[in-house]
Design a protein around this motif. Structure first.
Motif, PDB file in Angstrom:
ATOM      1  N   ALA A 336      -8.880   0.720  -9.799  1.00 32.37           N
ATOM      2  CA  ALA A 336      -7.566   1.009  -9.504  1.00 32.37           C
ATOM      3  C   ALA A 336      -6.939   2.079 -10.242  1.00 32.37           C
ATOM      4  CB  ALA A 336      -6.820  -0.059  -9.158  1.00 32.37           C
ATOM      5  N   TRP A 337      -5.932   2.783  -9.936  1.00 34.68           N
ATOM      6  CA  TRP A 337      -4.890   3.518 -10.773  1.00 34.68           C
ATOM      7  C   TRP A 337      -3.619   3.541 -10.043  1.00 34.68           C
ATOM      8  CZ3 TRP A 337      -9.396   5.469  -8.686  1.00 34.68           C
ATOM      9  CH2 TRP A 337      -9.234   6.295  -7.294  1.00 34.68           C
ATOM     10  N   PRO A 338      -2.628   3.950 -10.858  1.00 34.33           N
ATOM     11  CA  PRO A 338      -1.032   3.769 -10.158  1.00 34.33           C
ATOM     12  C   PRO A 338      -0.883   4.396  -8.829  1.00 34.33           C
ATOM     13  CG  PRO A 338      -1.145   4.329 -12.657  1.00 34.33           C
ATOM     14  CD  PRO A 338      -2.501   4.525 -12.073  1.00 34.33           C
ATOM     15  N   GLY A 339      -0.640   3.380  -7.696  1.00 40.20           N
ATOM     16  CA  GLY A 339      -0.383   3.877  -6.472  1.00 40.20           C
ATOM     17  C   GLY A 339      -1.575   3.867  -5.642  1.00 40.20           C
ATOM     18  N   ARG A 340      -2.690   3.238  -6.022  1.00 39.94           N
ATOM     19  CA  ARG A 340      -3.778   3.342  -5.364  1.00 39.94           C
ATOM     20  C   ARG A 340      -3.732   2.125  -4.389  1.00 39.94           C
ATOM     21  NH1 ARG A 340     -10.352   2.716  -6.312  1.00 39.94           N
ATOM     22  NH2 ARG A 340     -11.001   4.026  -4.514  1.00 39.94           N
ATOM     23  N   VAL A 341      -4.086   2.095  -3.027  1.00 41.44           N
ATOM     24  CA  VAL A 341      -4.048   0.953  -2.165  1.00 41.44           C
ATOM     25  C   VAL A 341      -5.601   0.097  -2.337  1.00 41.44           C
ATOM     26  CG1 VAL A 341      -3.889   0.288   0.289  1.00 41.44           C
ATOM     27  CG2 VAL A 341      -2.461   2.102  -0.777  1.00 41.44           C
ATOM     28  N   ILE A 342      -5.346  -0.925  -2.701  1.00 40.36           N
ATOM     29  CA  ILE A 342      -6.672  -1.672  -2.638  1.00 40.36           C
ATOM     30  C   ILE A 342      -6.824  -2.809  -1.869  1.00 40.36           C
ATOM     31  CG2 ILE A 342      -6.776  -1.051  -5.344  1.00 40.36           C
ATOM     32  CD1 ILE A 342      -6.123  -4.390  -5.667  1.00 40.36           C
ATOM     33  N   GLY A 343      -5.531  -2.820  -0.906  1.00 41.42           N
ATOM     34  CA  GLY A 343      -5.674  -3.999   0.064  1.00 41.42           C
ATOM     35  C   GLY A 343      -4.514  -3.766   1.056  1.00 41.42           C
ATOM     36  N   LYS A 344      -4.785  -4.372   2.474  1.00 39.34           N
ATOM     37  CA  LYS A 344      -3.987  -4.301   3.617  1.00 39.34           C
ATOM     38  C   LYS A 344      -3.626  -5.814   4.183  1.00 39.34           C
ATOM     39  CE  LYS A 344      -5.551   0.575   4.441  1.00 39.34           C
ATOM     40  NZ  LYS A 344      -6.075   1.210   5.638  1.00 39.34           N
ATOM     41  N   ILE A 345      -2.451  -6.093   4.337  1.00 37.06           N
ATOM     42  CA  ILE A 345      -2.272  -7.314   4.872  1.00 37.06           C
ATOM     43  C   ILE A 345      -1.357  -6.984   6.058  1.00 37.06           C
ATOM     44  CG2 ILE A 345      -1.062  -9.506   4.434  1.00 37.06           C
ATOM     45  CD1 ILE A 345      -1.557  -9.056   1.522  1.00 37.06           C
ATOM     46  N   ALA A 346      -2.073  -7.724   7.422  1.00 35.02           N
ATOM     47  CA  ALA A 346      -1.032  -7.716   8.551  1.00 35.02           C
ATOM     48  C   ALA A 346      -0.132  -8.798   8.562  1.00 35.02           C
ATOM     49  CB  ALA A 346      -2.198  -7.538   9.729  1.00 35.02           C
ATOM     50  N   GLY A 347       1.272  -8.173   8.412  1.00 37.69           N
ATOM     51  CA  GLY A 347       2.179  -9.117   8.331  1.00 37.69           C
ATOM     52  C   GLY A 347       2.908  -9.173   9.763  1.00 37.69           C
ATOM     53  N   ALA A 348       4.070 -10.081   9.761  1.00 31.77           N
ATOM     54  CA  ALA A 348       4.722 -10.254  11.389  1.00 31.77           C
ATOM     55  C   ALA A 348       6.134  -9.532  11.135  1.00 31.77           C
ATOM     56  CB  ALA A 348       4.608 -11.703  11.556  1.00 31.77           C
ATOM     57  N   HIS A 349       6.760  -9.393   9.878  1.00 28.16           N
ATOM     58  CA  HIS A 349       7.889  -8.786   9.730  1.00 28.16           C
ATOM     59  C   HIS A 349       8.166  -7.610   9.021  1.00 28.16           C
ATOM     60  CE1 HIS A 349       9.007 -12.987  11.359  1.00 28.16           C
ATOM     61  NE2 HIS A 349       8.402 -13.514  10.230  1.00 28.16           N
ATOM     62  N   PRO A 350       8.557  -6.631   9.709  1.00 29.24           N
ATOM     63  CA  PRO A 350       8.963  -5.145   9.020  1.00 29.24           C
ATOM     64  C   PRO A 350       9.453  -5.344   7.674  1.00 29.24           C
ATOM     65  CG  PRO A 350       9.815  -5.063  11.316  1.00 29.24           C
ATOM     66  CD  PRO A 350       9.458  -6.422  11.068  1.00 29.24           C
ATOM     67  N   LEU A 351       8.762  -4.778   6.685  1.00 28.36           N
ATOM     68  CA  LEU A 351       9.113  -4.342   5.281  1.00 28.36           C
ATOM     69  C   LEU A 351      10.247  -3.134   5.185  1.00 28.36           C
ATOM     70  CD1 LEU A 351       5.737  -5.021   3.993  1.00 28.36           C
ATOM     71  CD2 LEU A 351       7.397  -6.698   3.908  1.00 28.36           C
ATOM     72  N   SER A 352      11.216  -3.705   4.440  1.00 25.69           N
ATOM     73  CA  SER A 352      12.244  -2.550   4.325  1.00 25.69           C
ATOM     74  C   SER A 352      11.854  -1.261   3.877  1.00 25.69           C
ATOM     75  CB  SER A 352      13.317  -3.016   3.580  1.00 25.69           C
ATOM     76  OG  SER A 352      13.121  -3.299   2.122  1.00 25.69           O
ATOM     77  N   HIS A 353      10.835  -1.180   2.975  1.00 23.08           N
ATOM     78  CA  HIS A 353      10.350   0.131   2.276  1.00 23.08           C
ATOM     79  C   HIS A 353       9.348   0.846   3.021  1.00 23.08           C
ATOM     80  CE1 HIS A 353       6.363  -1.496   0.904  1.00 23.08           C
ATOM     81  NE2 HIS A 353       7.206  -2.443   0.744  1.00 23.08           N
ATOM     82  N   ARG A 354       8.830   0.255   4.100  1.00 21.78           N
ATOM     83  CA  ARG A 354       7.636   0.978   4.913  1.00 21.78           C
ATOM     84  C   ARG A 354       8.286   1.863   5.908  1.00 21.78           C
ATOM     85  NH1 ARG A 354       2.905   1.621   5.186  1.00 21.78           N
ATOM     86  NH2 ARG A 354       2.138   0.218   6.752  1.00 21.78           N
ATOM     87  N   LYS A 355       8.615   3.221   5.722  1.00 19.26           N
ATOM     88  CA  LYS A 355       9.400   4.113   6.547  1.00 19.26           C
ATOM     89  C   LYS A 355       8.431   5.250   6.409  1.00 19.26           C
ATOM     90  CE  LYS A 355      13.102   1.530   6.398  1.00 19.26           C
ATOM     91  NZ  LYS A 355      13.465   0.942   7.969  1.00 19.26           N
ATOM     92  N   ARG A 356       8.554   6.238   7.412  1.00 20.84           N
ATOM     93  CA  ARG A 356       7.806   7.662   7.872  1.00 20.84           C
ATOM     94  C   ARG A 356       6.516   7.260   7.700  1.00 20.84           C
ATOM     95  NH1 ARG A 356       9.122  11.070   4.102  1.00 20.84           N
ATOM     96  NH2 ARG A 356       8.957  12.797   5.137  1.00 20.84           N
ATOM     97  N   LEU A 357       5.748   7.583   6.558  1.00 21.25           N
ATOM     98  CA  LEU A 357       4.268   7.782   6.312  1.00 21.25           C
ATOM     99  C   LEU A 357       3.894   6.361   6.274  1.00 21.25           C
ATOM    100  CD1 LEU A 357       4.104  10.793   3.997  1.00 21.25           C
ATOM    101  CD2 LEU A 357       3.845  10.658   6.436  1.00 21.25           C
ATOM    102  N   LEU A 358       3.719   5.760   7.405  1.00 21.24           N
ATOM    103  CA  LEU A 358       2.919   4.529   7.351  1.00 21.24           C
ATOM    104  C   LEU A 358       1.439   4.231   7.104  1.00 21.24           C
ATOM    105  CD1 LEU A 358       5.115   3.247  10.313  1.00 21.24           C
ATOM    106  CD2 LEU A 358       5.568   3.059   7.877  1.00 21.24           C
ATOM    107  N   LEU A 359       0.622   5.370   7.230  1.00 24.92           N
ATOM    108  CA  LEU A 359      -0.677   5.206   7.087  1.00 24.92           C
ATOM    109  C   LEU A 359      -1.067   5.422   5.554  1.00 24.92           C
ATOM    110  CD1 LEU A 359      -1.858   7.276  10.187  1.00 24.92           C
ATOM    111  CD2 LEU A 359      -1.760   4.736   9.937  1.00 24.92           C
ATOM    112  N   THR A 360      -2.318   5.039   5.548  1.00 24.50           N
ATOM    113  CA  THR A 360      -2.854   5.488   3.965  1.00 24.50           C
ATOM    114  C   THR A 360      -3.426   6.922   3.972  1.00 24.50           C
ATOM    115  OG1 THR A 360      -3.521   3.069   3.354  1.00 24.50           O
ATOM    116  CG2 THR A 360      -4.706   4.611   2.081  1.00 24.50           C
TER     117      THR A 360
END
Length: 361
Positions: A336-360
């Motif tokens: 990994a390096w700063p900002g690298r996505v290493i996992g994805k978790i399917a949650g039930a409740h929207p996260l406040s910082h998840r806006k606009r560009l939602l895909l990896t």
């Protein structure tokens, strides 16, 4: 079966397999838009054989178009010893982003007849595409793929993730109608977003319908194209037996929707649909080796330790789940390096910082 070839650039052609009668209902399935995501290519090869057999028996009730390798550009990008098929090397652009917006169609004569409106809109989309003059191989590829798919009732774009359970991305307006498709691939996550950002291929096909419906509230405009991105599993999971099973399941989808004569039917879907804004991307803040503490499919609680990033010359950094949900994807390269996505978790409740560009990207 008819086979077509479309020139994308000198020496590069897009191969298209066409089944069934044209002029009525239509399904379009493609794989390998990210050219280094392989399982879907094998699935469509197996599905093509099944469709050829069904066509020979007179069982096809619609036009079905398959593009098993949708990215001839990416398939040539092997200069590093690996196939590098997610981004076009010249521009750095993601092959599954930046598709033309087919909701910008100018004045339209629309009314209360849904079927007439669908025909009017599809004709306008066709004219808009015919008027475009794409420059360069990448834009020509995007243009050709939309030409093939824009008038389809069903569009399935087959992908794969680094290490992942099967999952699906689809618009909220298309759920739960797409439940049979999610069940077909045994999806362990269904991620809903009207606009995920970047205009990927599936949203370029389905999104114009709800955009036009919002723009013309006086008219009856149904979501006439059910388009979805199907993540078939892990990138490197090329297994002929699994591909045969997935092809058989997709054929049952086509049967269940009346596109192919047959019994159809799918198992019960084993997960609930959740907002894409609720999907947590586990990002590393530091550089180092990744040691996972959770397996794919684990159910996590907020705060659970998912991975440790280890600097071989220094500190260890714990990465914890920011939401409760299912760990449905991890990265195959444990670095990994700063900002690298290493996992994805399917949650039930929207996260406040998840806006606009939602895909990896």
């Amino acid at each position: 079966m008819a086979r077509e070839s479309h020139a994308i650039a000198p020496g590069l052609e897009l191969s298209v397999l066409c089944f069934g009668p044209s002029g009525g209902r239509k399904a379009y399935l493609q794989a390998g838009l990210h050219a280094d995501e392989f399982p879907g290519m094998l699935v469509l090869r197996a599905l093509a054989r099944r469709l050829a057999e069904a066509e020979a028996r007179g069982l096809l009730r619609a036009e079905i178009v398959l593009v098993p390798q949708a990215n001839p550009i990416g398939l040539t990008q092997t200069g590093t010893g690996f196939l590098f098929g997610r981004f076009e090397t010249g521009s750095g652009e993601n092959f599954n982003r930046c598709y033309p917006d087919l909701s910008d169609l100018g004045p339209l004569e629309l009314g209360a007849d849904a079927a007439a409106n669908v025909a009017t809109i599809r004709a306008a989309m066709g004219r808009a595409l015919a008027a475009m003059q794409p420059e360069g191989a990448l834009d020509r590829l995007r243009h050709r793929l939309l030409l093939l798919a824009h008038d389809a009732d069903l569009v399935l774009d087959l992908h794969a993730d680094n290490q992942a359970e099967p999952h699906i991305y689809v618009g909220p307006a298309l759920w739960p109608e797409a439940q049979d498709i999610a069940a077909a691939i045994d999806a362990r996550a269904v991620l809903l977003a009207e606009v995920s950002g970047g205009n990927p291929f599936d949203e370029a096909c389905s999104g114009p319908w709800w955009a036009l419906a919002a723009r013309h509230p006086e008219a009856v405009i149904p979501p006439a194209c059910l388009a979805a991105t199907l993540e078939m599993g892990s990138n490197d999971d090329v297994d002929p037996a699994r591909a045969e099973d997935q092809a058989a399941a997709l054929l049952r989808v086509l049967e269940g929707r009346g596109l192919v004569e047959g019994p159809g039917g799918q198992p019960r879907l084993g997960c609930e649909a959740t907002p894409l804004e609720a999907m947590a991307q586990l990002k590393s803040p530091v550089t180092g080796l990744v040691a996972y503490h959770c397996r794919l499919g684990d159910s996590l609680r907020e705060g659970d330790l998912v991975a440790t990033v280890i600097d071989p010359l220094g500190e260890e950094t714990e990465l914890r789940a920011e939401t409760s949900g299912r760990l449905f994807a991890r990265h195959s390269q444990p670095y990994a390096w700063p900002g690298r996505v290493i996992g994805k978790i399917a949650g039930a409740h929207p996260l406040s910082h998840r806006k606009r560009l939602l895909l990896t990207d």
